[in-house]
Design a protein around this motif. Structure first.
Motif, PDB file in Angstrom:
ATOM      1  N   VAL A  62       0.846  -1.196   0.000  1.00 19.68           N
ATOM      2  CA  VAL A  62       0.000   0.000   0.000  1.00 19.68           C
ATOM      3  C   VAL A  62       0.878   1.241   0.000  1.00 19.68           C
ATOM      4  N   ASN A  63       0.321   2.344  -0.452  1.00 22.93           N
ATOM      5  CA  ASN A  63       0.983   3.648  -0.395  1.00 22.93           C
ATOM      6  C   ASN A  63       0.234   4.498   0.616  1.00 22.93           C
ATOM      7  N   MET A  64       0.952   4.910   1.679  1.00 19.53           N
ATOM      8  CA  MET A  64       0.322   5.691   2.743  1.00 19.53           C
ATOM      9  C   MET A  64       1.406   6.291   3.622  1.00 19.53           C
ATOM     10  N   THR A  65       0.988   7.009   4.635  1.00 21.22           N
ATOM     11  CA  THR A  65       1.951   7.556   5.595  1.00 21.22           C
ATOM     12  C   THR A  65       2.308   6.465   6.603  1.00 21.22           C
ATOM     13  N   GLU A  66       3.438   6.636   7.268  1.00 19.30           N
ATOM     14  CA  GLU A  66       3.849   5.648   8.269  1.00 19.30           C
ATOM     15  C   GLU A  66       2.882   5.619   9.443  1.00 19.30           C
ATOM     16  N   THR A  67       2.343   6.764   9.822  1.00 22.38           N
ATOM     17  CA  THR A  67       1.359   6.822  10.907  1.00 22.38           C
ATOM     18  C   THR A  67       0.157   5.953  10.574  1.00 22.38           C
ATOM     19  N   ASN A  68      -0.355   6.084   9.339  1.00 22.35           N
ATOM     20  CA  ASN A  68      -1.503   5.274   8.928  1.00 22.35           C
ATOM     21  C   ASN A  68      -1.147   3.794   8.841  1.00 22.35           C
ATOM     22  N   ALA A  69       0.081   3.479   8.408  1.00 26.31           N
ATOM     23  CA  ALA A  69       0.506   2.077   8.340  1.00 26.31           C
ATOM     24  C   ALA A  69       0.455   1.455   9.740  1.00 26.31           C
ATOM     25  N   GLY A  70       0.937   2.186  10.727  1.00 24.97           N
ATOM     26  CA  GLY A  70       0.894   1.699  12.104  1.00 24.97           C
ATOM     27  C   GLY A  70      -0.526   1.488  12.595  1.00 24.97           C
ATOM     28  N   ILE A 105      -3.221   0.914  10.752  1.00 20.06           N
ATOM     29  CA  ILE A 105      -3.825  -0.210  10.020  1.00 20.06           C
ATOM     30  C   ILE A 105      -3.367  -1.541  10.615  1.00 20.06           C
ATOM     31  N   VAL A 106      -2.065  -1.650  10.890  1.00 22.68           N
ATOM     32  CA  VAL A 106      -1.530  -2.881  11.469  1.00 22.68           C
ATOM     33  C   VAL A 106      -2.212  -3.169  12.811  1.00 22.68           C
ATOM     34  N   LYS A 107      -2.414  -2.148  13.633  1.00 24.20           N
ATOM     35  CA  LYS A 107      -3.088  -2.345  14.926  1.00 24.20           C
ATOM     36  C   LYS A 107      -4.529  -2.821  14.727  1.00 24.20           C
ATOM     37  N   GLN A 108      -5.226  -2.264  13.739  1.00 23.72           N
ATOM     38  CA  GLN A 108      -6.604  -2.690  13.461  1.00 23.72           C
ATOM     39  C   GLN A 108      -6.633  -4.135  12.964  1.00 23.72           C
ATOM     40  N   ILE A 109      -5.692  -4.485  12.108  1.00 22.82           N
ATOM     41  CA  ILE A 109      -5.639  -5.851  11.579  1.00 22.82           C
ATOM     42  C   ILE A 109      -5.384  -6.840  12.714  1.00 22.82           C
ATOM     43  N   GLU A 110      -4.531  -6.476  13.654  1.00 21.71           N
ATOM     44  CA  GLU A 110      -4.217  -7.384  14.766  1.00 21.71           C
ATOM     45  C   GLU A 110      -5.419  -7.610  15.684  1.00 21.71           C
ATOM     46  N   LYS A 111      -6.442  -6.774  15.587  1.00 22.19           N
ATOM     47  CA  LYS A 111      -7.653  -6.973  16.386  1.00 22.19           C
ATOM     48  C   LYS A 111      -8.533  -8.093  15.833  1.00 22.19           C
ATOM     49  N   GLN A 112      -8.280  -8.497  14.585  1.00 16.83           N
ATOM     50  CA  GLN A 112      -9.045  -9.603  14.011  1.00 16.83           C
ATOM     51  C   GLN A 112      -8.686 -10.877  14.773  1.00 16.83           C
ATOM     52  N   VAL A 113      -9.674 -11.665  15.125  1.00 11.06           N
ATOM     53  CA  VAL A 113      -9.473 -12.849  15.957  1.00 11.06           C
ATOM     54  C   VAL A 113      -8.436 -13.799  15.349  1.00 11.06           C
ATOM     55  N   GLU A 114      -8.487 -13.994  14.056  1.00 13.02           N
ATOM     56  CA  GLU A 114      -7.609 -14.967  13.396  1.00 13.02           C
ATOM     57  C   GLU A 114      -6.194 -14.443  13.165  1.00 13.02           C
ATOM     58  N   THR A 115      -5.960 -13.155  13.383  1.00 11.27           N
ATOM     59  CA  THR A 115      -4.638 -12.584  13.150  1.00 11.27           C
ATOM     60  C   THR A 115      -3.726 -12.913  14.321  1.00 11.27           C
ATOM     61  N   ILE A 116      -2.580 -13.493  13.988  1.00 11.94           N
ATOM     62  CA  ILE A 116      -1.582 -13.815  15.003  1.00 11.94           C
ATOM     63  C   ILE A 116      -0.678 -12.613  15.224  1.00 11.94           C
ATOM     64  N   ARG A 117      -0.211 -12.030  14.136  1.00  9.53           N
ATOM     65  CA  ARG A 117       0.673 -10.860  14.217  1.00  9.53           C
ATOM     66  C   ARG A 117       0.692 -10.151  12.868  1.00  9.53           C
ATOM     67  N   ALA A 118       0.864  -8.839  12.884  1.00  9.05           N
ATOM     68  CA  ALA A 118       0.976  -8.041  11.656  1.00  9.05           C
ATOM     69  C   ALA A 118       2.141  -7.072  11.812  1.00  9.05           C
ATOM     70  N   TYR A 119       2.813  -6.803  10.691  1.00  8.47           N
ATOM     71  CA  TYR A 119       3.967  -5.898  10.665  1.00  8.47           C
ATOM     72  C   TYR A 119       3.866  -5.022   9.421  1.00  8.47           C
ATOM     73  N   TYR A 120       4.555  -3.885   9.460  1.00  6.93           N
ATOM     74  CA  TYR A 120       4.730  -3.108   8.230  1.00  6.93           C
ATOM     75  C   TYR A 120       6.204  -2.773   8.079  1.00  6.93           C
ATOM     76  N   HIS A 121       6.641  -2.707   6.810  1.00  8.75           N
ATOM     77  CA  HIS A 121       8.041  -2.437   6.495  1.00  8.75           C
ATOM     78  C   HIS A 121       8.124  -1.539   5.265  1.00  8.75           C
ATOM     79  N   THR A 122       9.178  -0.738   5.215  1.00 12.24           N
ATOM     80  CA  THR A 122       9.448   0.075   4.025  1.00 12.24           C
ATOM     81  C   THR A 122      10.113  -0.801   2.969  1.00 12.24           C
TER      82      THR A 122
END
Length: 176
Positions: A54-62, A64-81
């Motif tokens: 995705v193309n976005m700001t780093e603040t938004n990437a962080g 989004i990752v936190k929201q994704i980790e709230k999904q029950v099936e999500t074990i872990r999420a990360y973002y990288h440049t």
């Protein structure tokens, strides 16, 4: 104001129906376009990995990752440049076979682009190319002159340059 950059988001999940829909909805609600999406099994049996570009700001990437980790099936999420990852894409081209034999320039294009001929028959041949998106797009432009019967490109696949402690986390998760 923060710069918009390309981020690779890696999501480790259980393999459940409907999860892709819920993850894509997180991006949709924020009006963020997914540039590329690939999903496959991870290094641990029973754990899948999504690779989303995705193309976005780093603040938004962080966020989004936190929201994704709230999904029950999500074990872990990360973002990288892009600088923090090693990545590639693959593509295939289907082209009329007569061009392979009648147009010497096609053979030069194949050789110079480091593409690989996968199959040849009387009607068509298929090329495969792996690399960065700009390399694939350059090859597509070169082959468009001659006519492409079919073209398909994969999403990005990526690994991080730095060691990630995800394997220990996934092993612990899998042993529960």
């Amino acid at each position: 104001m923060e710069d918009i950059k390309s981020f690779t988001i890696s999501i480790y999940t259980e393999n459940n129906i409907g999860l892709l829909n819920r993850i894509s909805a997180i991006f949709q609600r924020r009006h963020i376009n997914i540039e590329s999406l690939t999903t496959s099994q991870s290094e641990i049996d029973g754990v899948n990995r999504f690779v989303i570009v995705v193309n976005m700001t780093e603040t938004n990437a962080g966020k989004i990752v936190k929201q994704i980790e709230k999904q029950v099936e999500t074990i872990r999420a990360y973002y990288h440049t892009e600088e923090e990852t090693i990545f590639t894409e693959s593509c295939m081209f289907k082209i009329k076979s007569e061009l392979l034999f009648d147009e010497p320039q096609i053979q030069n294009i194949i050789k110079e682009s480091y593409a690989r001929i996968v199959t040849v028959n009387k009607d068509f041949f298929v090329l495969e190319k792996s690399g960065r998106r700009n390399e694939i797009e350059s090859l597509r432009r070169d082959l468009n002159i001659f006519g492409i019967m079919q073209f398909v490109r994969s999403g990005r696949i990526a690994v991080t340059k730095d060691e990630m402690k995800i394997t220990e986390l996934l092993t612990a998760f899998n042993n529960q």
